[in-house]
Design a protein around this motif. Structure first.
Motif, mmCIF file in Angstrom:
data_model
loop_
_atom_site.group_PDB
_atom_site.id
_atom_site.type_symbol
_atom_site.label_atom_id
_atom_site.label_comp_id
_atom_site.label_asym_id
_atom_site.label_seq_id
_atom_site.Cartn_x
_atom_site.Cartn_y
_atom_site.Cartn_z
ATOM 1 N N ASN A 206 -49.639 55.177 66.817
ATOM 2 C CA ASN A 206 -48.734 54.129 67.292
ATOM 3 C C ASN A 206 -49.312 53.412 68.507
ATOM 4 O O ASN A 206 -48.588 52.809 69.289
ATOM 5 C CB ASN A 206 -47.341 54.687 67.585
ATOM 6 N N GLU A 207 -50.650 53.471 68.671
ATOM 7 C CA GLU A 207 -51.288 52.842 69.831
ATOM 8 C C GLU A 207 -51.127 51.327 69.822
ATOM 9 O O GLU A 207 -50.990 50.700 70.881
ATOM 10 C CB GLU A 207 -52.772 53.215 69.872
ATOM 11 N N PHE A 208 -51.162 50.733 68.626
ATOM 12 C CA PHE A 208 -50.984 49.290 68.493
ATOM 13 C C PHE A 208 -49.595 48.902 69.011
ATOM 14 O O PHE A 208 -49.444 47.995 69.853
ATOM 15 C CB PHE A 208 -51.170 48.905 67.029
ATOM 16 N N ARG A 415 -49.578 48.743 58.926
ATOM 17 C CA ARG A 415 -49.189 47.974 60.108
ATOM 18 C C ARG A 415 -49.758 48.539 61.402
ATOM 19 O O ARG A 415 -49.891 47.828 62.393
ATOM 20 C CB ARG A 415 -47.663 47.922 60.216
ATOM 21 N N PHE A 416 -50.046 49.863 61.417
ATOM 22 C CA PHE A 416 -50.469 50.456 62.683
ATOM 23 C C PHE A 416 -51.947 50.202 62.989
ATOM 24 O O PHE A 416 -52.431 50.584 64.054
ATOM 25 C CB PHE A 416 -50.189 51.968 62.692
ATOM 26 N N VAL A 417 -52.671 49.543 62.080
ATOM 27 C CA VAL A 417 -54.096 49.305 62.287
ATOM 28 C C VAL A 417 -54.300 47.971 63.007
ATOM 29 O O VAL A 417 -53.994 46.912 62.461
ATOM 30 C CB VAL A 417 -54.860 49.289 60.947
ATOM 31 N N ILE A 491 -54.318 51.082 73.129
ATOM 32 C CA ILE A 491 -55.642 50.643 72.681
ATOM 33 C C ILE A 491 -56.565 50.572 73.896
ATOM 34 O O ILE A 491 -56.184 50.104 74.970
ATOM 35 C CB ILE A 491 -55.543 49.279 71.978
ATOM 36 N N LEU A 492 -57.802 51.027 73.717
ATOM 37 C CA LEU A 492 -58.762 51.125 74.814
ATOM 38 C C LEU A 492 -59.792 50.001 74.768
ATOM 39 O O LEU A 492 -60.090 49.456 73.702
ATOM 40 C CB LEU A 492 -59.476 52.479 74.751
ATOM 41 N N LEU A 642 -43.674 45.226 67.675
ATOM 42 C CA LEU A 642 -43.469 46.566 68.244
ATOM 43 C C LEU A 642 -43.328 47.616 67.160
ATOM 44 O O LEU A 642 -43.150 48.801 67.456
ATOM 45 C CB LEU A 642 -42.237 46.572 69.155
ATOM 46 N N GLN A 643 -43.360 47.189 65.889
ATOM 47 C CA GLN A 643 -43.337 48.089 64.729
ATOM 48 C C GLN A 643 -42.149 49.044 64.772
ATOM 49 O O GLN A 643 -42.235 50.188 64.342
ATOM 50 C CB GLN A 643 -44.651 48.867 64.642
ATOM 51 N N HIS A 644 -41.017 48.560 65.313
ATOM 52 C CA HIS A 644 -39.791 49.358 65.372
ATOM 53 C C HIS A 644 -40.036 50.695 66.077
ATOM 54 O O HIS A 644 -39.453 51.710 65.720
ATOM 55 C CB HIS A 644 -39.219 49.573 63.968
ATOM 56 N N ASN A 645 -40.923 50.684 67.051
ATOM 57 C CA ASN A 645 -41.309 51.909 67.765
ATOM 58 C C ASN A 645 -40.315 52.131 68.906
ATOM 59 O O ASN A 645 -40.534 51.727 70.042
ATOM 60 C CB ASN A 645 -42.739 51.764 68.305
ATOM 61 N N TYR A 646 -39.192 52.766 68.593
ATOM 62 C CA TYR A 646 -38.139 52.994 69.577
ATOM 63 C C TYR A 646 -38.531 54.129 70.532
ATOM 64 O O TYR A 646 -39.321 55.004 70.165
ATOM 65 C CB TYR A 646 -36.837 53.405 68.888
#
Length: 813
Positions: A206-208, A415-417, A491-492, A642-646
């Motif tokens: 979920n870094e993205f 989506r996470f890529v 992301i780095l 935000l990919q629904h990242n609650y």
């Protein structure tokens, strides 16, 4: 007229013959599929099987005896290791050949060869993320190890001995459905299964989303809502454990990372319940004075089953447990001296690096203050019915740039890529995990357990252990990168060497505990340690509820038996409901509820907090809690970027319990300012009204088992080959975490002692053939929460009324 009718009849017959022999999209040629000689009719199997058979196979060096019990589980007795693994390969292929084929095709990016263009994007993703690259590196390490090389080659020969026997009429059903033929097994296929396991347990990210959250809200808010350690935790290694080592220097965060953590800087996929449980109880807490070990890995449940039960016996080895179809050894199991099981650590071993290319040719990238050459890997993907696709993947020193530009993505791209970023993933490195299981299968005690773990790289796993010497232990184990805190949370910058992995945490400094004073060890995917552990493993783990419930029960348990462990594996008490429901009820204003809502309130108030099949309170609480959760966060986090990242449910509980005046309760999309109390009341009313609309008045139709859908799907997703929906207890936060097609894929309990006894069950059967009685004959036992005593034989001459068939195989004369 008669001539016209005759001509029409001939033409119609010719068209029908052509249609029956022609493949239309995913549908096989019906003539072949329906043929009495070669079609699916040939896949029917009787429950009644021959009591004795003799087979002659090429490549064996001596005679092998295989005893099949009442569930068609093979007990293999060989006189040497080569023949043991040859026979394991052969018998696994007889029951699971198509499963082995399709899973390795998936990992290798070769599904489109048999399924056509609809599978192309899956293939492209697996090729571009480096699954083949990683498998090739693992194969190198395996082939350098003489014993592992010989084991893998013997296993491969056994599989191919079965493949070479087959004609079209004997092909497993799915080959006929998809209209293709089995091919020879290759040693790299065994490595592909390890990569598939790494992708399942350590291939998400979920870094993205977290990077976009950081850009939108800034560091202070991001660190507040996504903290590095939860409010509540009951870690795997007991709190207060002393670390008996001198840690390596911790790498310093890069300048770009520190800048992103400042609010003055310019601001320019994980599902709960997908985890596992394991524990071991010391003899001081058991009825017979010896340890008991339990393990139930929670994975996506499928037909055929993920696991294949087997006993392997030869000079120097006698082991029982489950294997992965397509891989030698027993992965989870026991022998006469030790038992072991695993759960997922969820270590941060996958990072994304933003790459700066010199120009559109992308032949150079900026790193360490200079331009560096990129590499190229050409992937040729064969597509059924179409020309092959030639796909070129760019590699940096970090790893593959999975999608170097937007033009390389499709609507089906995960989506996470992140686009333009390189992937650093532990599964790309050389590793030799089969050596771990080779040693465990023969293990005599604690020292062998520790030695075995030194070879295990990925996916990082919590290895639980118990022995007849009365030792118990647990180790969150794997090849852990040496990182600065939160390295990989976002992301780095791929141009800065300070963001590279800085080596590895030494194996002997991985967290571990042996024979703790509390008398048990356990894991349920929660945090590995308390905050005193000097190294960074990850910033997020599974919620604490399952681990807390296990530890609460084991803490007070005395005179424990196998049945005590079975009941704990199927426990459905909700720690979440225990923690949060009293406060939610306190905020509820009963004076504003109608009759239906009052009845629902009474039900949930008197509910015993168990997610049992007949619990109506479970249905109301689950829907109410999820509604509250969504109403708090959806206005700010429910968007594509935000990919629904609650924020986590733990952070949500903290918000309700400790911060009732928080700004996050206000819905930014509305004109009025919402409060905690209003959210909780509105959610309750909406949920009860929705349930009433769907299921009528509160009653039997509201029971948890009726409302929650559960099905074990076939790998082809064909409904006719799946289990169909059935009532099931549990939810993602209970020990028996049955949810959304996921759940305990193998329940095992092992009672150590002078004579070891194992008990186990998985949902399905040994056979992968839908036409076999043994396709799903163990499902009911699993659904009922029962275990079967595992027949652990000590010699091929041992008698048992559970043995139904004996197969003797030897070399062809």
């Amino acid at each position: 007229m008669k001539f016209t009718k005759a001509l029409f009849s001939i033409v119609f017959t010719l068209i029908l013959i052509w249609m029956l022999q022609t493949k239309f999209g995913p549908v096989p040629p019906l003539g072949k599929f329906l043929s009495p000689a070669d079609g699916f009719w040939q896949n029917a199997e009787s429950k009644h099987i021959l009591t004795a058979r003799t087979l002659n196979l090429p490549g064996l060096t001596d005679e092998v005896t295989i005893k099949y019990d009442e569930n068609r589980i093979p007990h293999i007795f060989a006189k040497n290791e080569h023949d043991l693994y040859y026979a394991q390969g052969y018998v696994t292929a007889t029951d699971r050949l198509w499963q082995m084929d399709i899973q390795t095709r998936s990992a290798a990016g070769r599904l489109a060869e048999v399924a056509g263009p609809q599978a192309l994007e899956i293939d492209r993703y697996h090729r571009r993320m480096g699954m083949v690259y990683g498998a090739e590196n693992t194969l190198k390490a395996m082939m350098r190890d003489k014993e592992i090389r010989e084991m893998v080659l013997a296993y491969t020969d056994g599989i191919n001995a079965y493949v070479h026997q087959l004609g079209p009429r004997e092909y497993p059903l799915e080959f006929k459905l998809l209209d293709y033929a089995p091919e020879d097994w290759k040693p790299i296929n065994c490595a592909f299964l390890l990569k598939l396991m790494s992708e399942t347990l350590a291939g998400g990210s979920n870094e993205f989303a977290m990077s976009n959250i950081l850009k939108k809200f800034g560091a202070a808010t991001t660190n507040d809502l996504f903290p590095d350690y939860p409010m509540r935790e009951d870690p795997i290694i007991p709190v207060g454990t002393k670390w008996d080592f001198k840690p390596l220097p911790i790498p310093k965060p890069s300048a770009s990372f520190l800048a992103s953590m400042s609010d003055s800087a310019k601001r320019v996929e994980k599902e709960e319940g997908i985890g596992s449980n394991n524990w071991a109880v010391a003899g001081s807490k058991t009825a017979n004075g010896y340890p008991i070990l339990a393990n139930d890995p929670h994975l996506n449940l499928t037909y055929p089953s993920i696991w294949f039960q087997v006993q392997l016996s030869a000079p120097g080895i006698n082991v029982y447990g489950v294997s992965l179809p397509g891989a030698p050894c027993v992965i989870l199991g026991f022998n006469n001296n030790i038992s072991w099981g695993i759960t997922n650590v969820d270590a941060d071993v996958l990072d994304w690096y933003q790459i700066k290319f010199k120009n559109n040719k992308k032949t150079e990238y900026w790193y360490n203050n200079k331009w560096n050459k990129t590499g190229r890997r050409v992937e040729v993907i064969n597509i059924r019915g179409e020309k092959p696709l030639v796909d070129t993947v760019i590699y940096t020193h970090h790893g593959p740039v999975v999608y170097e530009s937007k033009s390389k993505t499709t609507k089906n791209t995960p989506r996470f890529v992140p686009v333009g970023d390189a992937l650093r993933w532990i599964a790309h490195d050389e590793s030799n995990e089969f050596r771990t299981f080779y040693i465990l299968n023969r293990g005599k005690g604690y020292d062998d357990y520790r030695k075995a773990l030194t070879y295990f790289s990925a996916p990082a796993s919590n290895f639980v252990f118990a022995s007849r010497d009365k030792d118990i232990a647990i180790t969150p184990n794997g090849k852990f990168p040496l990182k600065f805190k939160d390295q990989g949370k976002f992301i780095l910058d791929g141009s800065d060497p300070a963001n590279d992995w800085h080596g590895w945490i030494p194996f002997d400094q991985n967290p571990t505990v042996k024979n703790p004073s509390r008398g048990f060890v356990s894991s349920a995917n929660q945090s590995s340690t308390d905050q005193t552990y000097p190294y960074y493993i990850n910033w997020q783990f599974a919620p604490y509820q399952r681990g807390k419930r296990i530890n609460d029960r084991l803490s007070v348990m005395q005179k424990a038996t196998v049945d005590s462990m079975r009941l704990l594996q199927t426990d459905v008490y909700s720690i979440r409901a225990q923690d949060i429901m009293p406060v939610m009820l306190k905020y509820l204003d009963a004076s504003k509820l109608d009759q239906n809502q009052l009845e629902a309130l009474h039900i949930v108030k008197t509910w015993d907090k168990n997610f049992s099949v007949n619990a109506i309170g479970a249905t109301i609480f689950s829907a109410w809690w999820l509604k509250v959760y969504d109403m708090i966060w959806a206005d700010d986090f429910d968007n594509k970027k935000l990919q629904h990242n609650y924020p986590s449910m733990d952070r949500t509980e903290k918000l309700i319990l400790q911060e009732p005046n928080s700004k996050w309760f206000d819905d930014s999309r509305s004109q009025v300012k919402e409060t905690c109390a209003e959210i909780i009341n509105s959610a309750f009313i909406n949920v009860v009204d929705d349930l009433t609309h769907k299921y009528g008045q509160p009653g039997k139709s509201w029971q948890w088992g009726s409302v929650k859908k559960m099905e074990i799907a076939h790998l082809t997703n064909q409904e006719a080959l799946s289990s169909g929906n059935f009532e099931s207890p549990g939810t993602g936060s209970t020990i028996d975490a049955l949810t959304g097609g996921h759940g305990p894929s193998w329940r095992m309990v092992v009672q150590m002692g002078p004579t070891v006894k194992g008990y186990g069950i998985f949902p399905g059967g040994e056979s992968g053939n839908p036409g076999s009685f043994f396709y799903d004959d163990m499902l009911k036992t699993w659904q009922n929460g029962q275990l079967k005593e595992l027949l652990f034989m000590q010699s091929p001459t041992e008698t048992s009324n559970r043995i139904k068939t004996t197969v003797t195989i030897s070399n062809k004369k």
